[in-house]
Write a protein that holds these residues in place. Structure first.
Motif, PDB file in Angstrom:
ATOM      1  N   ALA B  48     -25.843  -7.327 -41.829  1.00 42.48           N
ATOM      2  CA  ALA B  48     -25.018  -7.975 -42.858  1.00 42.48           C
ATOM      3  C   ALA B  48     -23.915  -8.789 -42.198  1.00 42.48           C
ATOM      4  CB  ALA B  48     -24.436  -6.906 -43.787  1.00 42.48           C
ATOM      5  N   GLU B  49     -23.295  -8.223 -41.162  1.00 44.77           N
ATOM      6  CA  GLU B  49     -22.197  -8.938 -40.498  1.00 44.77           C
ATOM      7  C   GLU B  49     -22.693 -10.170 -39.748  1.00 44.77           C
ATOM      8  OE1 GLU B  49     -20.198  -5.810 -38.371  1.00 44.77           O
ATOM      9  OE2 GLU B  49     -18.930  -5.336 -40.122  1.00 44.77           O
ATOM     10  N   TRP B  50     -23.868 -10.030 -39.166  1.00 48.06           N
ATOM     11  CA  TRP B  50     -24.440 -11.192 -38.472  1.00 48.06           C
ATOM     12  C   TRP B  50     -24.651 -12.335 -39.469  1.00 48.06           C
ATOM     13  CZ3 TRP B  50     -28.384 -14.572 -38.768  1.00 48.06           C
ATOM     14  CH2 TRP B  50     -28.674 -15.356 -37.641  1.00 48.06           C
ATOM     15  N   LEU B  51     -25.209 -12.001 -40.641  1.00 44.03           N
ATOM     16  CA  LEU B  51     -25.474 -13.036 -41.650  1.00 44.03           C
ATOM     17  C   LEU B  51     -24.178 -13.667 -42.157  1.00 44.03           C
ATOM     18  CD1 LEU B  51     -28.386 -11.421 -43.677  1.00 44.03           C
ATOM     19  CD2 LEU B  51     -28.390 -13.758 -42.762  1.00 44.03           C
ATOM     20  N   ALA B  52     -23.196 -12.818 -42.432  1.00 49.69           N
ATOM     21  CA  ALA B  52     -21.937 -13.344 -42.959  1.00 49.69           C
ATOM     22  C   ALA B  52     -21.317 -14.298 -41.949  1.00 49.69           C
ATOM     23  CB  ALA B  52     -20.986 -12.191 -43.295  1.00 49.69           C
ATOM     24  N   ALA B  53     -21.316 -13.885 -40.677  1.00 55.37           N
ATOM     25  CA  ALA B  53     -20.733 -14.736 -39.641  1.00 55.37           C
ATOM     26  C   ALA B  53     -21.490 -16.055 -39.537  1.00 55.37           C
ATOM     27  CB  ALA B  53     -20.760 -13.986 -38.300  1.00 55.37           C
ATOM     28  N   ASP B  54     -22.812 -15.971 -39.590  1.00 52.73           N
ATOM     29  CA  ASP B  54     -23.611 -17.197 -39.484  1.00 52.73           C
ATOM     30  C   ASP B  54     -23.348 -18.124 -40.670  1.00 52.73           C
ATOM     31  OD1 ASP B  54     -25.709 -18.727 -38.094  1.00 52.73           O
ATOM     32  OD2 ASP B  54     -26.852 -18.352 -39.942  1.00 52.73           O
ATOM     33  N   LEU B  55     -23.252 -17.538 -41.860  1.00 57.23           N
ATOM     34  CA  LEU B  55     -23.049 -18.364 -43.060  1.00 57.23           C
ATOM     35  C   LEU B  55     -21.670 -19.038 -43.029  1.00 57.23           C
ATOM     36  CD1 LEU B  55     -24.752 -15.969 -45.633  1.00 57.23           C
ATOM     37  CD2 LEU B  55     -25.452 -18.334 -45.138  1.00 57.23           C
ATOM     38  N   ARG B  56     -20.709 -18.371 -42.410  1.00 63.26           N
ATOM     39  CA  ARG B  56     -19.383 -18.983 -42.308  1.00 63.26           C
ATOM     40  C   ARG B  56     -19.439 -20.263 -41.475  1.00 63.26           C
ATOM     41  NH1 ARG B  56     -17.592 -13.528 -40.914  1.00 63.26           N
ATOM     42  NH2 ARG B  56     -17.414 -12.464 -42.924  1.00 63.26           N
ATOM     43  N   THR B  57     -20.338 -20.311 -40.502  1.00 62.39           N
ATOM     44  CA  THR B  57     -20.429 -21.516 -39.657  1.00 62.39           C
ATOM     45  C   THR B  57     -20.990 -22.701 -40.426  1.00 62.39           C
ATOM     46  OG1 THR B  57     -22.693 -21.111 -38.872  1.00 62.39           O
ATOM     47  CG2 THR B  57     -20.905 -20.049 -37.642  1.00 62.39           C
ATOM     48  N   ILE B  58     -21.549 -22.441 -41.607  1.00 60.40           N
ATOM     49  CA  ILE B  58     -22.092 -23.553 -42.407  1.00 60.40           C
ATOM     50  C   ILE B  58     -21.137 -23.902 -43.546  1.00 60.40           C
ATOM     51  CG2 ILE B  58     -24.239 -24.438 -43.401  1.00 60.40           C
ATOM     52  CD1 ILE B  58     -25.623 -21.860 -42.626  1.00 60.40           C
ATOM     53  N   GLY B  59     -20.017 -23.213 -43.576  1.00 58.71           N
ATOM     54  CA  GLY B  59     -19.046 -23.577 -44.609  1.00 58.71           C
ATOM     55  C   GLY B  59     -18.992 -22.626 -45.794  1.00 58.71           C
ATOM     56  N   PHE B  60     -19.758 -21.561 -45.727  1.00 64.75           N
ATOM     57  CA  PHE B  60     -19.661 -20.571 -46.808  1.00 64.75           C
ATOM     58  C   PHE B  60     -18.467 -19.657 -46.552  1.00 64.75           C
ATOM     59  CE2 PHE B  60     -24.172 -21.637 -47.077  1.00 64.75           C
ATOM     60  CZ  PHE B  60     -24.391 -21.669 -48.440  1.00 64.75           C
ATOM     61  N   SER B  61     -17.842 -19.197 -47.630  1.00 67.21           N
ATOM     62  CA  SER B  61     -16.912 -18.078 -47.461  1.00 67.21           C
ATOM     63  C   SER B  61     -17.755 -16.820 -47.706  1.00 67.21           C
ATOM     64  CB  SER B  61     -15.760 -18.181 -48.468  1.00 67.21           C
ATOM     65  OG  SER B  61     -16.252 -18.168 -49.778  1.00 67.21           O
ATOM     66  N   ALA B  62     -18.012 -16.121 -46.635  1.00 62.56           N
ATOM     67  CA  ALA B  62     -18.986 -15.021 -46.702  1.00 62.56           C
ATOM     68  C   ALA B  62     -18.321 -13.693 -46.436  1.00 62.56           C
ATOM     69  CB  ALA B  62     -20.108 -15.259 -45.685  1.00 62.56           C
ATOM     70  N   GLU B  63     -18.705 -12.709 -47.206  1.00 65.46           N
ATOM     71  CA  GLU B  63     -18.144 -11.368 -47.062  1.00 65.46           C
ATOM     72  C   GLU B  63     -19.245 -10.320 -47.015  1.00 65.46           C
ATOM     73  OE1 GLU B  63     -13.949 -11.733 -49.557  1.00 65.46           O
ATOM     74  OE2 GLU B  63     -15.732 -10.893 -50.485  1.00 65.46           O
ATOM     75  N   VAL B  64     -18.992  -9.243 -46.257  1.00 66.36           N
ATOM     76  CA  VAL B  64     -19.860  -8.061 -46.294  1.00 66.36           C
ATOM     77  C   VAL B  64     -19.227  -7.110 -47.297  1.00 66.36           C
ATOM     78  CG1 VAL B  64     -20.730  -6.105 -44.982  1.00 66.36           C
ATOM     79  CG2 VAL B  64     -20.600  -8.381 -43.922  1.00 66.36           C
ATOM     80  N   ARG B  65     -19.923  -6.879 -48.385  1.00 64.94           N
ATOM     81  CA  ARG B  65     -19.305  -6.157 -49.503  1.00 64.94           C
ATOM     82  C   ARG B  65     -19.933  -4.772 -49.662  1.00 64.94           C
ATOM     83  NH1 ARG B  65     -17.555 -10.631 -52.971  1.00 64.94           N
ATOM     84  NH2 ARG B  65     -17.563  -9.232 -54.752  1.00 64.94           N
ATOM     85  N   SER B  77     -20.307 -21.186 -51.525  1.00 59.36           N
ATOM     86  CA  SER B  77     -19.995 -22.529 -51.045  1.00 59.36           C
ATOM     87  C   SER B  77     -18.665 -22.958 -51.655  1.00 59.36           C
ATOM     88  CB  SER B  77     -21.103 -23.493 -51.463  1.00 59.36           C
ATOM     89  OG  SER B  77     -21.165 -23.546 -52.883  1.00 59.36           O
ATOM     90  N   PRO B  78     -18.007 -23.953 -51.069  1.00 61.06           N
ATOM     91  CA  PRO B  78     -16.786 -24.471 -51.691  1.00 61.06           C
ATOM     92  C   PRO B  78     -17.088 -24.926 -53.113  1.00 61.06           C
ATOM     93  CG  PRO B  78     -17.106 -25.399 -49.482  1.00 61.06           C
ATOM     94  CD  PRO B  78     -18.361 -24.662 -49.832  1.00 61.06           C
ATOM     95  N   ALA B  79     -16.079 -24.867 -53.977  1.00 59.17           N
ATOM     96  CA  ALA B  79     -16.254 -25.284 -55.372  1.00 59.17           C
ATOM     97  C   ALA B  79     -16.874 -26.673 -55.428  1.00 59.17           C
ATOM     98  CB  ALA B  79     -14.911 -25.265 -56.088  1.00 59.17           C
ATOM     99  N   ALA B  80     -17.826 -26.833 -56.333  1.00 64.59           N
ATOM    100  CA  ALA B  80     -18.509 -28.129 -56.438  1.00 64.59           C
ATOM    101  C   ALA B  80     -18.830 -28.380 -57.903  1.00 64.59           C
ATOM    102  CB  ALA B  80     -19.791 -28.116 -55.617  1.00 64.59           C
ATOM    103  N   THR B  81     -18.996 -29.627 -58.263  1.00 66.72           N
ATOM    104  CA  THR B  81     -19.432 -29.941 -59.627  1.00 66.72           C
ATOM    105  C   THR B  81     -20.949 -29.873 -59.665  1.00 66.72           C
ATOM    106  OG1 THR B  81     -19.464 -32.273 -59.067  1.00 66.72           O
ATOM    107  CG2 THR B  81     -17.434 -31.408 -60.095  1.00 66.72           C
TER     108      THR B  81
END
Lengths: 463, 463
Positions: B48-65, B77-81
Motif C-alpha cells: 500500500a505504501e509503495w503504491l501511495a508513494a508512486d501515485l504521489r509522483t504523478i500528482g495524486f494526493s495519496a494516503e494509506v488508510r 487527483s487535483p480538483a478538476a472540472t
C-alpha cells in the motif's frame, strides 16, 4: 430318593461355582486383546495363551496356533464316539475409544447394578465375545466336573481377529479343514430376542460393498466460470443414489431380487407374534416410520429382505464456509444386504450396470469392489436346531425363537463352504449391551443362564 | 506538419517508457502482499505504501488508510472540472501454495517466453491484480508526462483484502462515501474475450450460497441391524439434489426463474458471433457437452442464465475401506448463480421450501445461509460504455464486445448501492493467465496494450 440325572447335577454345579466362573472371566477380560491396534499384539497372544491353559485344565488338548496375524486357539477333546461339534468364538475385542466416556477403565472388569437393579458385568469384551465364549467353556467345565468327561466330541476354535475382519481365518480353516471337521458348528456371538426370549439365529444377510466414483471434468472448476455448462459429478452421483429405491421402498436395480424367497408360513407366523414394532425398534434412535418395502413386516425388513444403503458420500468442498467449486469427482460407498439365494457377484454386476446405464455424457465411473458374501440360510428343520431349541426353551421358560440377523458373520459361510458344516448360532447378548461402545456390559443373568443353556444344549445334542 | 493530438503523444510515451513501467511493476510484484495469511500483514502495508508513494509522483494526493484489516490506498487527483471517475483495484495477492509447482520463485518476477514466443510477465499477482492496476497507473503517468496534468478528475481506491473476501471494503466505502463519490467507476480486474478481442464486462452473476444438512436418526446406525428399516439421510439428500434439474437442464425450484430476462437482440447477435463452442470451452477441461438448458447458447449458459451447483457433499463413512454405517446426517453445499432481476432472498427462501417439501417422515433439515448477492446488469447504453468500447476497438483493431461474467465482483454492487455509481469493467487478463495458480503470468502485450487502452479510454471519457 433317586439320584438326579447328570444334567441336573451339572446345572447345580454351574450355580454353585458361579463366583469362580466370574473370576476366570474377569481374568480374561483384564487382558487388553485389541486386535486392530498392533500395540496390543502381545496382549492378543496373552489372551490366546490364557484360554489354551484354561482349556487344558478341563481336559482339552489346546494349542495356540499361528495364523498370518494374531494366533488362534484350537482345543480338542479326547477322542469320543457320537457327534462332534466345532465351537467358534473370538478372544479379541474392539478398541476402547472414546476412553473418556467409560465410567471405569475398560480393562478393569466389575459387577455393577443396572437401572433395574440387576447385576451386570462391565468391561470391554464382557459380551463381545469373551463373556459369550466363557459361557461355553464354563458349561464344558461343569460337565467335566460332574461326569469326569466332556459330554460329546468337541473342537474349539477361538480366533483373535474377528474385530479386524477375520483376515486370516478363512485360510486357517482351509489349511486345517481335516482337523476342524465336525457334524455341527456352534457359534456364540449373537443375541437373545429380548431379555426373556432366547433365540437361535438361522439366517444371516450377506453383504456386497462397493465404492463408486463418478468423474466428470479432469480438474476442479470454478462454478462462476463453468457453472451452467460443466457437468457436476455430485449431481450425477446424487441422481443415481436417489434412484436406487422406488416410492414403494423397493430397490430398482434390475434383477436385484432374483433369488429372494418368501418366509415359510410357520416362521412368518412366529415372527408376526414377536410383534417387532416401529415404536420399540425405531423409537430409541429417534425415528418412527420404517422405510422398507410397503406391505412387509418390520422384522422382515431388517432380517429377511435385502437392502441397499449409501454408507458414505463425499465430493467437492466439505470444509467450513464456502468454496465455489464444481469438483472433478464425487464418490459414495454403497452396500447391499443380501438374503436367501441372491448371488453376490450378480448383484455387484447388476449394480455396476445400473450405474453405467445412468451415466450421462462426459462422465466416467470407477468402482472399488470390497466384500461380496452370500446370505446364509440354515435349514429350519435340522435336528441340532430342534434339540437346541428345546434346550433353550427349557432353560428360559419361554419358547426359543428362530430369527434372522441383519448383519453378516462370514465364518458361518466359511464353515459351510470349507467344512460342509452348518452352524447353530446361539448367544445371550442383549440390545443394550453397548457392544463396540463405551461401558460395554453383559448381564450376569446372560452369563449364568448362558452357561446353563450350553449345559442343556450339550446334553440334548450329545445323545 | 500539424502537431499530433495529445493522445497520440501519450501513446508514444507509453511505448517509449515501457521498460520503466515494467521496472515499477516488478518492484510492486516483489512485495509479498498475501492478504489471507497474517504473517504477511507487514507486506500488505508495504505494498500500500509503495503504491501511495508512486501515485504521489504523478500528482495524486495519496494516503494509506486504515480499514478493519489491511489498509486501502486512496489517491485523489487535483480538483478538476468535468466528469470524475473512481478507479478500483487491489494490491493483495493469493497465497502461493503449492510452492513446488512454481518454476521460479513467485515473488521474483521475470520475463519469460510463452509457447508462441510471446513475452509474458511471470509472478504471483502479475495479472491479478497488480499488473492490471498498473496498466491504469501507467496510463495516468503518461498523460501527466505529456500534458502536465491528469486528463480528468480521478480517485483511486486500491484495497488489500480482495483475495480474502473484501471483508472491510463495504464499510470503508460507506464510511467514505462522500469522498469516493464519482460519475463512473472503473474496475480493472476482468479479462479479454480472447487474446485478440477486448471486452467490457456488463453483467455479473449474483450468488446465493447455502449449506443444507439432512438429519434422520439421532445417532449413526449399524446397517446390518437397521438397514431396510431406518431412514438414510444420504438417500434423502441425494434425491433432493438429483431433483434440482429436470431433463431439459432447467432448475425445478418453483419461482426460481422469476426476474430472469432474455438478452436484447443485438447483444444476443454479438454473442452468437463470438461462437463460444463446447470444443473450445469445455474441451480443455476434458468435457464435450454443455449441460445447461436445452436450446440456449453455451455463452448464455455461463454468462446470462442462472445456475445451481452442489459445491460439496459429505455424509457417513468417507475413509478408506468399508464401514457399514447408516449415518445420522448428510450435508451439502449448494450455490446458485443469479442473473438479471432474480431476488437472492427469494431464491434462498424458494430453495428452503423446495427442500422442506421433499423431506420425508423422520427427517429434519438445517440450513446455513452464506452469501446472497444479486446479479449486476450495467446499462448497455450508458455513455461511458459507448466511449470505452470505441477506445478499446481503436486500440485492439477489433470490435470490443460486451460480455457477462459468470462470477461475482461484490464491489460493483457496493458501488451501485452505496455510491449510486455504475461500473465500467475493463481488464486485459487471458484465460491462460493461471490466476490463483502456480506460475501466474500476464502477457507483456496485455500490460503494454492495457496501458494504451486506458490512455484512450481516459481520452474518450474526459471529453
Amino acid at each position: 430318593m433317586t439320584s438326579p440325572r447328570p444334567v441336573e447335577q451339572v446345572l447345580e454345579t454351574v450355580d454353585n461355582s458361579l463366583d469362580q466362573s466370574l473370576d476366570r472371566l474377569f481374568a480374561l477380560l483384564r487382558i487388553k486383546s485389541i486386535s486392530t491396534d498392533s500395540a496390543y499384539a502381545k496382549d492378543c497372544v496373552a489372551a490366546a495363551e490364557w484360554l489354551a491353559a484354561d482349556l487344558r485344565t478341563i481336559g482339552f488338548s489346546a494349542e495356540v496356533r499361528p495364523t498370518g496375524g494374531h494366533p488362534a486357539v484350537v482345543a480338542k477333546s479326547p477322542a469320543a464316539t457320537g457327534p462332534h461339534a466345532l465351537f467358534y468364538g473370538h478372544y479379541d475385542v474392539q478398541p476402547v475409544d472414546p476412553l473418556n466416556l467409560w465410567e471405569t477403565p475398560p480393562f478393569e472388569p466389575r459387577i455393577a447394578a443396572g437401572p433395574d437393579g440387576a447385576k451386570r458385568i462391565v468391561a470391554r469384551g464382557a459380551c463381545d465375545d469373551k463373556g459369550q465364549v466363557m459361557t461355553f467353556v464354563e458349561a464344558c467345565r461343569a460337565w467335566k466336573a460332574v461326569t469326569g468327561s466332556l459330554p460329546m466330541g468337541l473342537t474349539l476354535l477361538i480366533e483373535g481377529e474377528e474385530e479386524s475382519g477375520s483376515k486370516h481365518l478363512f485360510d486357517f480353516v482351509k489349511a486345517n479343514a481335516a482337523e476342524l471337521k465336525a457334524d455341527i458348528a456352534f457359534v456364540c456371538d449373537t443375541g437373545m430376542w429380548d431379555p426373556q426370549t432366547p433365540a437361535i439365529t438361522t439366517s444371516l444377510r450377506g453383504l456386497v460393498y462397493e465404492e463408486v466414483k463418478v468423474i466428470a471434468a479432469d480438474r476442479d472448476l470454478h462454478s462462476g466460470l463453468f457453472g451452467g455448462a460443466a457437468r457436476n459429478p455430485i449431481h450425477v452421483l446424487s441422481k443415481i443414489i436417489g434412484s436406487l429405491h422406488d416410492d414403494q421402498g423397493r430397490i430398482t436395480i434390475p434383477g436385484f431380487y432374483d433369488g429372494v424367497q418368501e418366509l415359510p408360513e410357520d416362521v412368518r407366523a412366529d415372527w408376526e407374534a414377536l410383534d417387532l414394532n416401529a415404536e420399540g425398534f425405531l423409537g430409541p434412535i429417534g425415528l418412527s416410520q420404517p422405510i422398507g418395502e410397503k406391505g412387509r413386516l418390520l422384522i422382515e425388513m431388517v432380517q429377511s429382505r435385502p437392502t441397499c444403503d449409501a454408507n458414505g458420500i463425499i465430493g467437492g468442498y466439505t470444509g467450513e464456509g464456502t468454496k465455489t467449486v464444481i469438483p472433478s469427482d464425487a464418490s459414495a460407498k454403497i452396500s447391499f444386504r443380501l438374503v436367501g439365494g441372491q448371488d453376490p457377484l450378480k448383484v455387484r454386476d447388476a449394480f455396476h450396470a445400473f450405474v453405467r446405464a445412468q451415466l450421462p455424457a462426459d462422465c466416467k465411473v470407477e468402482f472399488i469392489s470390497y466384500k461380496a458374501s452370500p446370505a446364509i440360510q440354515l435349514p429350519w428343520t435340522m435336528p441340532a436346531l430342534v434339540g437346541a431349541r428345546a434346550a433353550l426353551t427349557a432353560e428360559w421358560g419361554k419358547k426359543a425363537v428362530t430369527i434372522g440377523s441383519g448383519g453378516s458373520i462370514p465364518i458361518v459361510g466359511d464353515f459351510k463352504t470349507v467344512l460342509g458344516v452348518d452352524s447353530l448360532l446361539v448367544g445371550f447378548g442383549l440390545d443394550d449391551d453397548r457392544v463396540h461402545s463405551p461401558n460395554e456390559k453383559y448381564d450376569l443373568k446372560s452369563f449364568h443362564k448362558g452357561i446353563r443353556s450350553w449345559v442343556r444344549i450339550l446334553d440334548a445334542l450329545a445323545a
